[in-house]
Each structure stands twice: as structure tokens, then as C-alpha cells.
Design an enzyme around this catalytic site. Sequence first.
Site, PDB file in Angstrom:
ATOM      1  N   ARG A 123       0.825  -1.221   0.000  1.00  0.00           N
ATOM      2  CA  ARG A 123       0.000   0.000   0.000  1.00  0.00           C
ATOM      3  C   ARG A 123       0.857   1.269   0.000  1.00  0.00           C
ATOM      4  NH1 ARG A 123      -2.664  -3.222   3.773  1.00  0.00           N
ATOM      5  NH2 ARG A 123      -4.536  -4.199   2.913  1.00  0.00           N
ATOM      6  N   LYS A 145       2.014  11.330 -11.081  1.00  0.00           N
ATOM      7  CA  LYS A 145       1.106  10.493 -11.878  1.00  0.00           C
ATOM      8  C   LYS A 145       1.810   9.184 -12.196  1.00  0.00           C
ATOM      9  CE  LYS A 145      -2.054  13.542 -14.321  1.00  0.00           C
ATOM     10  NZ  LYS A 145      -2.473  14.058 -15.639  1.00  0.00           N
ATOM     11  N   GLU A 187       6.642  18.683 -25.256  1.00  0.00           N
ATOM     12  CA  GLU A 187       6.173  18.988 -23.894  1.00  0.00           C
ATOM     13  C   GLU A 187       6.852  20.256 -23.354  1.00  0.00           C
ATOM     14  OE1 GLU A 187       3.767  17.601 -22.269  1.00  0.00           O
ATOM     15  OE2 GLU A 187       3.551  15.522 -22.894  1.00  0.00           O
ATOM     16  N   LYS A 229       5.902  23.013 -13.846  1.00  0.00           N
ATOM     17  CA  LYS A 229       5.084  21.855 -13.461  1.00  0.00           C
ATOM     18  C   LYS A 229       4.853  21.855 -11.951  1.00  0.00           C
ATOM     19  CE  LYS A 229       3.767  17.325 -14.096  1.00  0.00           C
ATOM     20  NZ  LYS A 229       3.845  16.061 -14.726  1.00  0.00           N
ATOM     21  N   GLU A 239      -5.499  16.926 -10.118  1.00  0.00           N
ATOM     22  CA  GLU A 239      -6.125  17.329 -11.385  1.00  0.00           C
ATOM     23  C   GLU A 239      -7.626  17.585 -11.254  1.00  0.00           C
ATOM     24  OE1 GLU A 239      -4.319  15.467 -14.926  1.00  0.00           O
ATOM     25  OE2 GLU A 239      -6.334  15.462 -15.766  1.00  0.00           O
ATOM     26  N   ARG A 243      -4.543  21.665 -12.718  1.00  0.00           N
ATOM     27  CA  ARG A 243      -3.600  20.723 -13.334  1.00  0.00           C
ATOM     28  C   ARG A 243      -4.024  20.310 -14.748  1.00  0.00           C
ATOM     29  NH1 ARG A 243      -0.232  15.777 -10.467  1.00  0.00           N
ATOM     30  NH2 ARG A 243       0.854  15.151 -12.355  1.00  0.00           N
ATOM     31  N   ASN A 247      -2.603  19.384 -19.707  1.00  0.00           N
ATOM     32  CA  ASN A 247      -3.085  18.526 -20.799  1.00  0.00           C
ATOM     33  C   ASN A 247      -3.249  19.302 -22.104  1.00  0.00           C
ATOM     34  OD1 ASN A 247      -3.214  16.358 -19.037  1.00  0.00           O
ATOM     35  ND2 ASN A 247      -5.293  16.888 -18.382  1.00  0.00           N
ATOM     36  N   HIS A 250      -3.163  17.628 -25.476  1.00  0.00           N
ATOM     37  CA  HIS A 250      -3.166  16.187 -25.246  1.00  0.00           C
ATOM     38  C   HIS A 250      -4.430  15.472 -25.720  1.00  0.00           C
ATOM     39  CE1 HIS A 250       0.462  16.897 -23.003  1.00  0.00           C
ATOM     40  NE2 HIS A 250       0.557  15.629 -22.648  1.00  0.00           N
ATOM     41  N   HIS A 254      -3.340  12.784 -27.956  1.00  0.00           N
ATOM     42  CA  HIS A 254      -3.468  11.351 -27.653  1.00  0.00           C
ATOM     43  C   HIS A 254      -4.194  10.628 -28.781  1.00  0.00           C
ATOM     44  CE1 HIS A 254      -2.892  11.257 -22.981  1.00  0.00           C
ATOM     45  NE2 HIS A 254      -1.752  11.183 -23.636  1.00  0.00           N
ATOM     46  N   HIS A 266       5.039  10.500 -28.420  1.00  0.00           N
ATOM     47  CA  HIS A 266       4.100  11.245 -27.582  1.00  0.00           C
ATOM     48  C   HIS A 266       4.283  12.764 -27.747  1.00  0.00           C
ATOM     49  CE1 HIS A 266       1.552  12.254 -24.206  1.00  0.00           C
ATOM     50  NE2 HIS A 266       2.526  13.009 -23.735  1.00  0.00           N
TER      51      HIS A 266
END
Length: 363
Positions: A123, A145, A187, A229, A239, A243, A247, A250, A254, A266
Amino acid sequence: MSTDVIKVNTPSRSYDVVVGQGVIDEVGDLTRKACGGSVACVISDSNVAPLYANAVAESLEAAGYRTTLQVFPAGEQHKRLSTLSDLLEGLAESELSRDDVVVAVGGGVTGDMGGLAGALYLRGCKVVQVPTSLLAMVDSSVGGKTAVDLEAGKNLAGAFFQPSLVVADVDCLDTLTPALFTDSCGEVIKHGVIRDAELFRRLVSKPINAPDFDPAELQSVIVRNIEIKRDVVDQDERERGLRQILNFGHTIGHAIEAASDFKLGHGSSVAAGMCCIARASARMGWCPDEVATDIVSAVEAYGLPTDTSEDHDTLFSYAVHDKKRHGTTVNVVVPLAIGSVEVRKLSLEEFRHLIDLGCGTQA
Ligand code: GLY
């Protein structure tokens, strides 16, 4: 060149991002100070392990850790639950306790999977990120993330789990191919567009992918990207709002990446996605035309794609399966000016119209 330390302060954890030349040899001492513990499991992929796993393991051993190494096959196609399961079994075999450390050494895929393994095992144990690609340094290693891909799409199973330390050795960038380095620049440009007009101008006036680009200047660009960032994730770790601006490019990006069957990288897909959404936004009157033309010129200056020739229905279908969709709406980040963006909640019909307005108009 001096070493820079950027302090991240999210609600769940505070940690340092250490950026400098040769800092990979300090991973052991830095990990000792940040994490303690007695066992360090190094996770890396088959491309990066031969280059850097030994240096990291030696540094950890010199700092008193018992180390183990797990290497998985390189490539996005291995960012799957089956690989994660092997990694978790490996952590158990290493008899890692919750006070011990997972050290992820590599690019975005390794950071995402090593981070998720560290989040799940017992955990949650300690995670140290050692990003070796530009994309991992400026983006994926910071902010917590972690994820694996599912059949249904990229990054669909994951967790927000902050590392305890990030160590980015800029010398590692020397072993990247020029094509991979350039891909990551998508990016980097994104960070300028969303938060920092001055960075954007710097990036355009002297592209960082030029072969003779000054290493000290490169480190300063990397540090500025990490600060941008950090400033976002400190305010919105999970997010819920701000946040989402990370994106930018994106949602369509994507879709372009998936439609290319992941043959387009990417960063290149995000670059094309930024140009498409910027053109569409200008045509909607949401930003001046110059914003779109400036973004397209910047992307062009890096030799990255500024459009896509993919079929619009295909793009729409991939985009609405993206996890950024919220029921019958999709949140899209649109540019207002260079250095400023906003999140707009659009109906699926409105979003489909944006694809028609912004995609395939230059390709
Ligand atoms: N790469 C976007 C984020 O970390 O939120």
C-alpha cells in the site's frame, strides 16, 4: 555547472527535484537523506539498464543499501498490468518493507510503472525517480502520476503517488537519439505556451534541439520546465482543476498518437495536437490568430509536426475515449495568449467541430 534543487510541496508529500551534471552518482546519498530504509529495488528497462543501472546501484550500495535490479522489456507495449505484476512479485522476492525504496531509472514508461509498483506494494513504499529522458525530466517524473495502459487506452489504471525524491542527471541526455530528444521538445514548448511567454520566446529564438546548444542553458530550460510543473501540481495535485492545463494539446494529441498506432511519438503527437487546437481556437475567436501562428512556428522550428492527416471520425473516436472526457462533455485546454490557457467544457458536438476546424487544414 552547478546543481539545482527545485522543492515540490504537494498536499500529500514534499520532495526535492535535484538537477545537475553527474548527479546520478549521488543517488545513493540523496536517497539515504530523503528516504532512509535499508533495501533499494532498482527498476529499469532493457534500453536504459545497460547504461545506468550499475551506476545507480553502486551509488546506493555505497550509501549502505542492499540493492536488487529488475529489468523489463523496453517499449510502451510493455506498460501493462502483466509487467506490473512481475515487478510487484519481484519487490516481494526482494523482501522490501514499507520503509524501503523503489528506484525507477529511465524514461516515462519506467517512471510510470516503477511509481505505480511503489504506490501499490504494501500500500505504498518510498519511490525515487531517476529520469533519463528529457520528457521524463521535464514532465512525467514530477507530480506523482503513475499508470499502466489497458486494452481500452493509455494510462487508464494508475494512482497519484508522489515520489520522495527526483534526481535528474542532464548528462543522461547525451545517450538519447536526436529524434527522441526532439520528440520530448513538444512537452517543453507546451510548458511555455501554458505558463511562461518568456520561456516560449527563449525556446523559439534558440531551439534546444540544435546540435550545439549550450548544456548550461539546457539545464536552465529544464529547471524552468520543472518549476512550471511544480507550480501547477503544488496547487492541484489530483487534477481537479488547474492541473488540467498540463493537458494542453493532449486530447487531440493522444488521439493522433493512438490513430498512428503509437508510431508517432508522444511529444510529436502533443505538438501536432497543440497546433490543431490552437488553429481551431483562433477560428472560434477564442484567441487572436497570432497565438495559433506563433505556436505553429515554434513547433515548426523544432521540426515537429504541426498537423495531422488522420481521419476526423477516427480522431474523434479516440479522443472521446480518452479519460479527459466527463460523461457527455470533454474538457479541452485552449490558448488565450502565449503563456495563458483556459479549460473549456465542451459538448461532444462542439469538440467534433473543433477537430474539423483545426485538424488536416495544413497537412
Ligand atoms: N503530464 C501531465 C500531468 O502530469 O499532469
